[in-house]
Structures are given as structure tokens and as C-alpha cells.
Design a protein around this motif. Structure first.
Motif, PDB file in Angstrom:
ATOM      1  N   VAL A  55      63.999  44.275  77.647  1.00  0.00           N
ATOM      2  CA  VAL A  55      63.350  44.028  77.228  1.00  0.00           C
ATOM      3  C   VAL A  55      62.549  44.372  76.971  1.00  0.00           C
ATOM      4  CG1 VAL A  55      62.062  41.975  78.221  1.00  0.00           C
ATOM      5  CG2 VAL A  55      64.384  41.265  79.136  1.00  0.00           C
ATOM      6  N   ALA A  56      61.926  43.889  75.884  1.00  0.00           N
ATOM      7  CA  ALA A  56      60.787  45.006  75.331  1.00  0.00           C
ATOM      8  C   ALA A  56      59.081  43.569  75.071  1.00  0.00           C
ATOM      9  CB  ALA A  56      60.865  45.792  73.490  1.00  0.00           C
ATOM     10  N   ILE A  57      58.535  43.790  75.585  1.00  0.00           N
ATOM     11  CA  ILE A  57      56.954  42.930  74.932  1.00  0.00           C
ATOM     12  C   ILE A  57      56.118  43.827  74.772  1.00  0.00           C
ATOM     13  CG2 ILE A  57      57.515  41.328  76.975  1.00  0.00           C
ATOM     14  CD1 ILE A  57      56.027  42.551  78.836  1.00  0.00           C
ATOM     15  N   ILE A  70      64.694  40.708  72.790  1.00  0.00           N
ATOM     16  CA  ILE A  70      65.594  40.635  74.475  1.00  0.00           C
ATOM     17  C   ILE A  70      67.307  41.108  73.786  1.00  0.00           C
ATOM     18  CG2 ILE A  70      66.131  38.395  74.177  1.00  0.00           C
ATOM     19  CD1 ILE A  70      66.147  38.715  77.233  1.00  0.00           C
ATOM     20  N   MET A  71      68.133  41.866  74.404  1.00  0.00           N
ATOM     21  CA  MET A  71      68.361  42.257  73.997  1.00  0.00           C
ATOM     22  C   MET A  71      69.893  42.516  75.197  1.00  0.00           C
ATOM     23  SD  MET A  71      70.146  45.166  70.892  1.00  0.00           S
ATOM     24  CE  MET A  71      70.835  46.309  72.041  1.00  0.00           C
ATOM     25  N   ARG A  72      71.170  41.167  74.748  1.00  0.00           N
ATOM     26  CA  ARG A  72      72.055  41.289  76.425  1.00  0.00           C
ATOM     27  C   ARG A  72      73.378  41.460  75.930  1.00  0.00           C
ATOM     28  NH1 ARG A  72      69.724  36.072  78.696  1.00  0.00           N
ATOM     29  NH2 ARG A  72      68.902  35.075  76.725  1.00  0.00           N
ATOM     30  N   CYS A 106      67.777  39.386  83.471  1.00  0.00           N
ATOM     31  CA  CYS A 106      67.387  39.167  83.310  1.00  0.00           C
ATOM     32  C   CYS A 106      66.166  39.291  83.518  1.00  0.00           C
ATOM     33  CB  CYS A 106      67.098  38.113  81.844  1.00  0.00           C
ATOM     34  SG  CYS A 106      68.057  37.844  80.622  1.00  0.00           S
ATOM     35  N   GLN A 107      65.390  38.638  84.789  1.00  0.00           N
ATOM     36  CA  GLN A 107      64.468  38.959  85.530  1.00  0.00           C
ATOM     37  C   GLN A 107      64.109  40.350  85.889  1.00  0.00           C
ATOM     38  OE1 GLN A 107      65.827  36.846  89.223  1.00  0.00           O
ATOM     39  NE2 GLN A 107      65.806  34.774  88.112  1.00  0.00           N
ATOM     40  N   ASP A 108      65.454  41.677  86.392  1.00  0.00           N
ATOM     41  CA  ASP A 108      65.090  42.868  86.275  1.00  0.00           C
ATOM     42  C   ASP A 108      64.840  43.695  85.448  1.00  0.00           C
ATOM     43  OD1 ASP A 108      65.964  42.316  88.871  1.00  0.00           O
ATOM     44  OD2 ASP A 108      68.408  43.105  88.552  1.00  0.00           O
TER      45      ASP A 108
END
Length: 119
Positions: A55-57, A70-72, A106-108
Motif C-alpha cells: 500500500v502506498a499513499i 494497492i497491489m496484492r 491490507c490493514q498491516d
């Protein structure tokens, strides 16, 4: 028979390298565009045998989210996408367990991305 197995293994390995390079190229392009928008925080979660999440913001000068990605996934076909739900939110309003209520990975990753330096 052994030659065939070795040939198939080499072809699969070369395919993995090519597709992995393609995935890294796509992520780097998306990440470069994100860096142009503001200060960026990045978080990664996952393990060796779990799907990885990145995740990058990007925050603007008012500490509001101006862009994100987001990439998962576990394969080379995972693609960076935007997290539309957090655009415009203040850094203080971002709560990973509310944004991703059923996804601890995703939370982490979001929690780690939120630890970017302010100032």
C-alpha cells in the motif's frame, strides 16, 4: 524424458522472469506517478507463503490523501490499483481496521504506510 523436463523448467523460469519484470515495471510507473503527487508512505505485509500486499499513499501539503495505490496477490499478475475510498481523507482519519475490515494483510500494510514522516 530428462531433457524435456529440463527444457520445460527453463522455459517456466524464463517466463517467470519476464512476467516478474513486467510486474515491477508496472508498479514502478504507478509509484513514480504517485510520488509526483505529494509525500508518499509505503507499507508492505505478507509472508513467504501468504499473499503480499503493498500500500502506498500520497499526502498533499494539508496532510490529506491525494492519491494511493494497492497491489496484492501471490502471482506476477497482481496489478497496482487505486484505493478510491480514502481519497481526500485526512491522515488523522485513516483507520486501517475501518478501511479494510476483513483483511488483516491490507490493514498491516496501510498501518506501515501511515508511518511516513510529517513536516
Amino acid at each position: 524424458m530428462v531433457t524435456t523436463l529440463i527444457t520445460v523448467a527453463v522455459i517456466a523460469w524464463l517466463g517467470q522472469l519476464a512476467l516478474g519484470g513486467w510486474q515491477i515495471h508496472r508498479f514502478n510507473r504507478a509509484f513514480d506517478a504517485l510520488c509526483q503527487r505529494g509525500r508518499v508512505g509505503v507499507g508492505r505485509s505478507g509472508g513467504r507463503f501468504k499473499p503480499r500486499v503493498i500500500v502506498a499513499i500520497a499526502l498533499d501539503e494539508n496532510n490529506n490523501v491525494c492519491d494511493s495505490l494497492i497491489m496484492r496477490g501471490m502471482t506476477v499478475f497482481a496489478r497496482p490499483t487505486k484505493i478510491q475510498a480514502i481519497n481526500g481523507m485526512s491522515w488523522q482519519e485513516l483507520e486501517p481496521d475501518v478501511i479494510f475490515p476483513n483483511d488483516s494483510l491490507c490493514q498491516d500494510a496501510l498501518s506501515l504506510a501511515l508511518k511516513l514522516k510529517h513536516g
